[in-house]
Design a protein around this motif. Sequence first.
Motif, PDB file in Angstrom:
ATOM      1  N   ILE A 188       0.865  -1.216   0.039  1.00 32.38           N
ATOM      2  CA  ILE A 188       0.070   0.175   0.058  1.00 32.38           C
ATOM      3  C   ILE A 188       0.789   1.332  -0.139  1.00 32.38           C
ATOM      4  O   ILE A 188       0.608   2.292  -0.514  1.00 32.38           O
ATOM      5  CB  ILE A 188      -0.902   0.014   1.267  1.00 32.38           C
ATOM      6  CG1 ILE A 188      -2.048  -1.170   1.027  1.00 32.38           C
ATOM      7  CG2 ILE A 188      -1.623   1.353   1.465  1.00 32.38           C
ATOM      8  CD1 ILE A 188      -2.818  -1.346   2.328  1.00 32.38           C
ATOM      9  N   ALA A 189       2.073   1.312   0.812  1.00 32.41           N
ATOM     10  CA  ALA A 189       2.768   2.357   0.824  1.00 32.41           C
ATOM     11  C   ALA A 189       3.624   2.534  -0.517  1.00 32.41           C
ATOM     12  O   ALA A 189       3.652   3.624  -1.056  1.00 32.41           O
ATOM     13  CB  ALA A 189       3.884   2.148   1.972  1.00 32.41           C
ATOM     14  N   GLU A 190       3.751   1.689  -1.135  1.00 29.01           N
ATOM     15  CA  GLU A 190       4.754   1.591  -2.497  1.00 29.01           C
ATOM     16  C   GLU A 190       3.586   2.029  -3.431  1.00 29.01           C
ATOM     17  O   GLU A 190       4.058   2.730  -4.108  1.00 29.01           O
ATOM     18  CB  GLU A 190       5.154   0.298  -3.023  1.00 29.01           C
ATOM     19  CG  GLU A 190       6.456  -0.236  -2.089  1.00 29.01           C
ATOM     20  CD  GLU A 190       7.625   0.665  -2.282  1.00 29.01           C
ATOM     21  OE1 GLU A 190       7.538   1.309  -3.437  1.00 29.01           O
ATOM     22  OE2 GLU A 190       8.549   0.744  -1.290  1.00 29.01           O
ATOM     23  N   ALA A 191       2.521   1.666  -3.258  1.00 31.39           N
ATOM     24  CA  ALA A 191       1.480   2.200  -4.369  1.00 31.39           C
ATOM     25  C   ALA A 191       1.273   3.754  -4.142  1.00 31.39           C
ATOM     26  O   ALA A 191       1.047   4.310  -5.295  1.00 31.39           O
ATOM     27  CB  ALA A 191      -0.058   1.315  -4.116  1.00 31.39           C
ATOM     28  N   GLN A 192       1.432   4.048  -2.966  1.00 30.95           N
ATOM     29  CA  GLN A 192       1.157   5.515  -2.772  1.00 30.95           C
ATOM     30  C   GLN A 192       2.237   6.377  -3.489  1.00 30.95           C
ATOM     31  O   GLN A 192       1.917   7.443  -3.927  1.00 30.95           O
ATOM     32  CB  GLN A 192       1.058   5.854  -1.096  1.00 30.95           C
ATOM     33  CG  GLN A 192       0.677   7.166  -0.871  1.00 30.95           C
ATOM     34  CD  GLN A 192      -0.591   7.788  -1.419  1.00 30.95           C
ATOM     35  OE1 GLN A 192      -1.623   6.850  -1.343  1.00 30.95           O
ATOM     36  NE2 GLN A 192      -0.845   8.829  -1.751  1.00 30.95           N
TER      37      GLN A 192
END
Length: 668
Positions: A162-166
């Motif tokens: 999720i953090a990488e997607a952000q």
Amino acid sequence: MSEQKAMNSNKSLQDVKHFDKILIANRGEIACRVIRTARKLGIKTVAVYSDADYQALHKTLADEAFYIGPSPAQESYLRKDKLIEVALQAGAQAVHPGYGFLSENADFAQACEEAGIQFIGPRHEAIRAMGSKSEAKALMEKAGVPICPGYHGSDQSDETLIAEAQRIGYPLMVKAALGGGGKGMRIIEQPEQLQEGLQAARREAQKSFGDDHLLVESYIARPRHVEVQIFFDQTNQGVYLFDRDCSLQRRHQKVIEEAPAPNLSDSMRKSMGEAAVAAGKAIQYRGAGTVEFLVDGERFYFMEMNTRLQVEHPVTEAITRQDLVEWQLAVAAGASLPLTQEQLQCHGHALEARIYAESPDHDFLPSSGKIMGLQWPAESENVRVDTGVQQGDHISSHYDPMLAKLVVWAENRESAIDQMSRALSDYQQAGLSDNRDFLVHLINEPAFRKAELSTHFIDQYPPQTELDHGQLRIALTAGALYQFNQLQYKGSLPTASFSSQITLFVNHQQYVISLKQESEGFKVILPDGHCHADIHWYELEQGCYSGQLSIANQSIHCRVVALPEARMKVFFPHFSVELNLSGQCLGAHDGSEAMSAPMNGTVSSVMVKEGQTVKAGTALLVMEAMKMEHTINAPCDGVIDSVYYQVGDRVDAGSSLMAFKEEAENAA
């Protein structure tokens, strides 16, 4: 097209010491394809088959055939130990894996090697290196091959993804780290879609490839999918055999491919070819492989490498006039590449259309059943049919739904499109749904002729779900004249009768057509008016008739195949329709249809329990058939009253999956 033209390999290959006998660890079209080349070279072939393939064409064509287990692939075609046991028992010196199944399974390639059997493909180390998309991209980046921005790391926690997607930004693509073919792939437009997308992609990846690792990449809005065919011998000498455009896809799976890819500059074409060869050299590749790129204008990014022969290899064979299976067999036997990069030439243009047993009108859901009628286009120097099915075959839900590939070649792209349009018109199959009419629609779409290609092409030009007014009138007229002919033939019409009333059903809708015989043909009275028409029927075989329909000052070829349950399939050059005489088997559909099985398949996940309250759109159950997942969602707010199937259960199309009470009904 004839294999003499499309596969006119360098004659030096004929002198190579080949294997005496090979086992083909696959089924269907690709098994038949390999058998043809092996037979040409005097190599004996060993086929394997499951319960579902007891009467399959590939079993018939091979010199020997061995039973390997029940219909589910996990119990037959994916049994590495059984396949090696059969190869040793049959005395096969090598195994050709085809594509799909175990073709990119490094453990299988290694097991063959350890058993003293030559794996006709790359070394297991190369398969393993490219088997993980994340590891492959790291290798490609090191080799100087352009890659798309994204996250390819080993930390697979939801928090990290999720953090990488952000960091990457939306929209983005979630993909299975292993495998391909659109499995374990989701496009995520908004952050709130990510959690469910990760779960679905993991589940599908685990089921398809035995590994649920994912990668996350920036999503290019309107890319083209262009791939390069490479080939290496055992001395690490490699060439690229030009490129193919595979942008026309549904469910992230290719439908129409062409070679060479249109509208690429010479410099870009050369850069992509050289990058593909660099990718092969980086892993000391051997045999046939394909490097796939996403193309964004004049930029291209490495997507993945398929360490096998591709489904669409015939278009490359057509433009190079080489037999790539023959190249595979020769290289695996120790031969050098037959041609250098400078000697390879590209001739004309080729197209391939994949014919699938599926329903484009219903989100391309796969279909199964018996092939009641089948006509292929005539093969020639410019038209080729690759298939593993024949009339009378039963298409099961256990395997990929592809029935055949139609391949055409011409001097230029425009002529190739015309050739494909004619070939598709000449292909006719009755008994189960297929995508023939949709392929005709795509090929004749003006944007396709202009090569305005992207992976969103099918979203822009979706299948036509209903006949237009003119098509409906033609279909009803032909169907009524056919039925009149049948009644007359059977003596069911009074001798003095000069008129008749025929009732037909199209998609549950009833139509009453009146026919009045005239001096020349018939006056056809349709619900919206009348016309004058005539046709002389010729019986091609039992239950199959052909004729030239004259209607409203136009002439159109028509073919009718009689089907069980008072049905008929009526074919015209650019469309077809199934007509029903009684309407009894076409019961009206209501809101409960969403709770019924849309296809034959297996329940792979049940996400709700009896008594559970759900909101509209909630995922209730997942079915799998022909390598595809289909999620059944709640049609509205309500309560699950009963669940009739559990994980692993086989379900027939139309069966009720669960009882569902709408919220209003429950409240009352």
